[in-house]
Design a protein around this motif. Structure first.
Motif, PDB file in Angstrom:
ATOM      1  N   PHE A   1      12.574  -1.241   1.715  1.00 53.39           N
ATOM      2  CA  PHE A   1      11.274  -1.313   2.382  1.00 53.39           C
ATOM      3  C   PHE A   1      11.215  -0.472   3.656  1.00 53.39           C
ATOM      4  O   PHE A   1      10.163   0.099   3.967  1.00 53.39           O
ATOM      5  N   SER A   2      12.316  -0.379   4.389  1.00 48.45           N
ATOM      6  CA  SER A   2      12.306   0.465   5.592  1.00 48.45           C
ATOM      7  C   SER A   2      12.228   1.942   5.204  1.00 48.45           C
ATOM      8  O   SER A   2      11.552   2.726   5.878  1.00 48.45           O
ATOM      9  N   SER A   3      12.895   2.321   4.114  1.00 49.86           N
ATOM     10  CA  SER A   3      12.873   3.713   3.670  1.00 49.86           C
ATOM     11  C   SER A   3      11.508   4.127   3.145  1.00 49.86           C
ATOM     12  O   SER A   3      11.101   5.282   3.262  1.00 49.86           O
ATOM     13  N   ASN A   4      10.803   3.176   2.565  1.00 47.90           N
ATOM     14  CA  ASN A   4       9.537   3.507   1.928  1.00 47.90           C
ATOM     15  C   ASN A   4       8.300   3.240   2.768  1.00 47.90           C
ATOM     16  O   ASN A   4       7.181   3.460   2.310  1.00 47.90           O
ATOM     17  N   LEU A   5       8.489   2.783   3.998  1.00 46.50           N
ATOM     18  CA  LEU A   5       7.329   2.528   4.854  1.00 46.50           C
ATOM     19  C   LEU A   5       6.499   3.791   5.049  1.00 46.50           C
ATOM     20  O   LEU A   5       5.262   3.742   5.059  1.00 46.50           O
ATOM     21  N   ILE A   6       7.170   4.917   5.202  1.00 48.73           N
ATOM     22  CA  ILE A   6       6.433   6.173   5.380  1.00 48.73           C
ATOM     23  C   ILE A   6       5.658   6.506   4.115  1.00 48.73           C
ATOM     24  O   ILE A   6       4.482   6.890   4.164  1.00 48.73           O
ATOM     25  N   LEU A   7       6.288   6.327   2.961  1.00 47.18           N
ATOM     26  CA  LEU A   7       5.617   6.592   1.692  1.00 47.18           C
ATOM     27  C   LEU A   7       4.393   5.712   1.528  1.00 47.18           C
ATOM     28  O   LEU A   7       3.315   6.162   1.141  1.00 47.18           O
ATOM     29  N   PHE A   8       4.543   4.404   1.823  1.00 41.34           N
ATOM     30  CA  PHE A   8       3.456   3.460   1.668  1.00 41.34           C
ATOM     31  C   PHE A   8       2.271   3.803   2.569  1.00 41.34           C
ATOM     32  O   PHE A   8       1.142   3.427   2.285  1.00 41.34           O
ATOM     33  N   PHE A   9       2.564   4.477   3.677  1.00 42.14           N
ATOM     34  CA  PHE A   9       1.516   4.752   4.656  1.00 42.14           C
ATOM     35  C   PHE A   9       0.844   6.114   4.445  1.00 42.14           C
ATOM     36  O   PHE A   9      -0.143   6.436   5.094  1.00 42.14           O
ATOM     37  N   ILE A  10       1.410   6.913   3.537  1.00 38.04           N
ATOM     38  CA  ILE A  10       0.862   8.250   3.292  1.00 38.04           C
ATOM     39  C   ILE A  10      -0.559   8.144   2.745  1.00 38.04           C
ATOM     40  O   ILE A  10      -0.866   7.287   1.925  1.00 38.04           O
ATOM     41  N   ASN A  11      -1.401   9.053   3.172  1.00 35.46           N
ATOM     42  CA  ASN A  11      -2.792   9.054   2.725  1.00 35.46           C
ATOM     43  C   ASN A  11      -2.888   9.270   1.228  1.00 35.46           C
ATOM     44  O   ASN A  11      -2.119  10.029   0.645  1.00 35.46           O
ATOM     45  N   ASN A  12      -3.853   8.638   0.598  1.00 36.61           N
ATOM     46  CA  ASN A  12      -4.032   8.739  -0.851  1.00 36.61           C
ATOM     47  C   ASN A  12      -4.316  10.166  -1.326  1.00 36.61           C
ATOM     48  O   ASN A  12      -4.158  10.474  -2.495  1.00 36.61           O
ATOM     49  N   ASN A  13      -4.747  11.040  -0.418  1.00 36.09           N
ATOM     50  CA  ASN A  13      -5.042  12.414  -0.826  1.00 36.09           C
ATOM     51  C   ASN A  13      -3.834  13.098  -1.450  1.00 36.09           C
ATOM     52  O   ASN A  13      -3.967  13.987  -2.291  1.00 36.09           O
ATOM     53  N   LEU A  14      -2.627  12.691  -1.041  1.00 40.22           N
ATOM     54  CA  LEU A  14      -1.423  13.307  -1.564  1.00 40.22           C
ATOM     55  C   LEU A  14      -1.234  13.013  -3.039  1.00 40.22           C
ATOM     56  O   LEU A  14      -0.600  13.763  -3.763  1.00 40.22           O
ATOM     57  N   PHE A  15      -1.822  11.897  -3.499  1.00 40.39           N
ATOM     58  CA  PHE A  15      -1.565  11.455  -4.857  1.00 40.39           C
ATOM     59  C   PHE A  15      -2.733  11.726  -5.808  1.00 40.39           C
ATOM     60  O   PHE A  15      -2.711  11.315  -6.960  1.00 40.39           O
ATOM     61  N   LYS A  16      -3.734  12.431  -5.340  1.00 39.16           N
ATOM     62  CA  LYS A  16      -4.886  12.660  -6.195  1.00 39.16           C
ATOM     63  C   LYS A  16      -4.590  13.659  -7.305  1.00 39.16           C
ATOM     64  O   LYS A  16      -5.243  13.679  -8.334  1.00 39.16           O
ATOM     65  N   GLU A  17      -3.608  14.514  -7.085  1.00 39.29           N
ATOM     66  CA  GLU A  17      -3.223  15.451  -8.132  1.00 39.29           C
ATOM     67  C   GLU A  17      -1.737  15.728  -8.024  1.00 39.29           C
ATOM     68  O   GLU A  17      -1.138  15.637  -6.956  1.00 39.29           O
ATOM     69  N   ALA A  18      -1.104  16.016  -9.169  1.00 38.65           N
ATOM     70  CA  ALA A  18       0.326  16.264  -9.184  1.00 38.65           C
ATOM     71  C   ALA A  18       0.645  17.538  -8.425  1.00 38.65           C
ATOM     72  O   ALA A  18       0.000  18.558  -8.604  1.00 38.65           O
ATOM     73  N   SER A  19       1.633  17.486  -7.551  1.00 39.19           N
ATOM     74  CA  SER A  19       2.059  18.650  -6.792  1.00 39.19           C
ATOM     75  C   SER A  19       3.543  18.501  -6.508  1.00 39.19           C
ATOM     76  O   SER A  19       4.130  17.439  -6.700  1.00 39.19           O
ATOM     77  N   GLU A  20       4.153  19.572  -6.016  1.00 37.58           N
ATOM     78  CA  GLU A  20       5.574  19.518  -5.700  1.00 37.58           C
ATOM     79  C   GLU A  20       5.840  18.491  -4.602  1.00 37.58           C
ATOM     80  O   GLU A  20       6.851  17.800  -4.616  1.00 37.58           O
ATOM     81  N   ALA A  21       4.890  18.379  -3.656  1.00 36.12           N
ATOM     82  CA  ALA A  21       5.045  17.407  -2.570  1.00 36.12           C
ATOM     83  C   ALA A  21       5.018  15.982  -3.098  1.00 36.12           C
ATOM     84  O   ALA A  21       5.831  15.142  -2.701  1.00 36.12           O
ATOM     85  N   SER A  22       4.080  15.687  -4.012  1.00 35.76           N
ATOM     86  CA  SER A  22       3.988  14.334  -4.563  1.00 35.76           C
ATOM     87  C   SER A  22       5.210  14.009  -5.410  1.00 35.76           C
ATOM     88  O   SER A  22       5.715  12.887  -5.401  1.00 35.76           O
ATOM     89  N   TYR A  23       5.714  15.006  -6.159  1.00 33.11           N
ATOM     90  CA  TYR A  23       6.930  14.803  -6.947  1.00 33.11           C
ATOM     91  C   TYR A  23       8.114  14.497  -6.035  1.00 33.11           C
ATOM     92  O   TYR A  23       8.954  13.648  -6.349  1.00 33.11           O
ATOM     93  N   MET A  24       8.179  15.189  -4.901  1.00 30.74           N
ATOM     94  CA  MET A  24       9.260  14.966  -3.949  1.00 30.74           C
ATOM     95  C   MET A  24       9.218  13.550  -3.383  1.00 30.74           C
ATOM     96  O   MET A  24      10.229  12.836  -3.347  1.00 30.74           O
ATOM     97  N   VAL A  25       8.021  13.121  -2.953  1.00 34.01           N
ATOM     98  CA  VAL A  25       7.869  11.788  -2.356  1.00 34.01           C
ATOM     99  C   VAL A  25       8.210  10.693  -3.360  1.00 34.01           C
ATOM    100  O   VAL A  25       8.985   9.782  -3.079  1.00 34.01           O
ATOM    101  N   TRP A  26       7.633  10.792  -4.558  1.00 39.48           N
ATOM    102  CA  TRP A  26       7.886   9.762  -5.555  1.00 39.48           C
ATOM    103  C   TRP A  26       9.298   9.847  -6.117  1.00 39.48           C
ATOM    104  O   TRP A  26       9.869   8.846  -6.549  1.00 39.48           O
ATOM    105  N   GLY A  27       9.888  11.055  -6.094  1.00 37.84           N
ATOM    106  CA  GLY A  27      11.279  11.196  -6.513  1.00 37.84           C
ATOM    107  C   GLY A  27      12.212  10.478  -5.552  1.00 37.84           C
ATOM    108  O   GLY A  27      13.142   9.780  -5.961  1.00 37.84           O
TER     109      GLY A  27
END
Length: 216
Positions: free
Chosen positions: A166-192
């Motif tokens: 949960f401490s590692s993913n707090l930043i991920l959880f707080f990221i704006n939804n715009n990052l996830f609206k379409e597949a991109s290298e950045a979104s793959y990195m975050v979810w990876g």
């Protein structure tokens, strides 16, 4: 992180939950109360992983599942800490947190982040609360006068896994939804990265199920 590596790590993250479940089944009659409570979380995770992956392959938006999953996951986590932190907080505190979090998740679902959006508001709040629980548990351990073998304490491994995850993913959880609206290298990195941390969490779950608690 490229798409191929993302899918490999994602598949491992989804399948690894089977390992602690198998151990839990084999050791069912020897599990203590905390391990049984963890078993409920394992079953929930397995069901959610199965459904979300089916939706993913059928190209159906699986985000609505996570809105409800967050509620049930938090309630199961509260159930574990209600006993583990009984010396620090009353049961009433956990009841209030459970009700308040559920209400917040429902309000967020209808008024802020609909079921087809990533529920970052809810997962951020849950992350903060669980990190607080985890730190409180370690504080409780430090206050204990008697010696206890932490390596055979399932709650120690569960708590450590929660703190890392949960401490590692707090930043991920707080990221704006715009990052996830379409597949991109950045979104793959975050979810990876999220999948890698999830694998670490499942490893801690597996240890928690595997260890044999000493009789008190």
């Amino acid at each position: 992180m490229n798409k191929e590596l993302f899918f490999i790590i994602g598949n491992i993250s989804s399948l690894v939950i089977i390992v602690p479940i198998v151990f839990a089944i084999l050791k069912y009659n020897r599990l203590n109360k905390v391990q049984v409570s963890l078993g409920y979380i394992l079953i929930l995770v397995f069901i959610v992983e199965l459904i979300t992956n089916i939706f993913w392959h059928k190209k159906i938006n699986n985000l609505p599942i996570f809105h409800f999953y967050a509620i049930f996951e938090f309630l199961l986590i509260v159930n574990i800490y209600k006993s583990a932190l009984s010396g620090l907080f009353s049961k009433g505190v956990f009841i209030i947190l459970a009700i308040g979090f559920t209400a917040f998740a429902i309000i967020n679902m209808f008024f802020f982040q609909n079921i087809f959006e990533f529920n970052s508001n809810v997962t951020t709040v849950m992350g903060v609360l669980v990190v607080f629980f985890a730190l409180s548990y370690f504080y409780k351990l430090l206050k204990e006068v008697r010696y206890s073998a932490l390596e055979t304490n399932p709650m120690f491994w569960i708590n450590s896994g929660f703190l890392i995850y949960f401490s590692s993913n707090l930043i991920l959880f707080f990221i704006n939804n715009n990052l996830f609206k379409e597949a991109s290298e950045a979104s793959y990195m975050v979810w990876g990265l999220h999948a890698i941390v999830n694998i670490i969490l499942i490893l801690f779950y597996t240890i928690a199920i595997w260890v044999k608690p000493k009789e008190q």
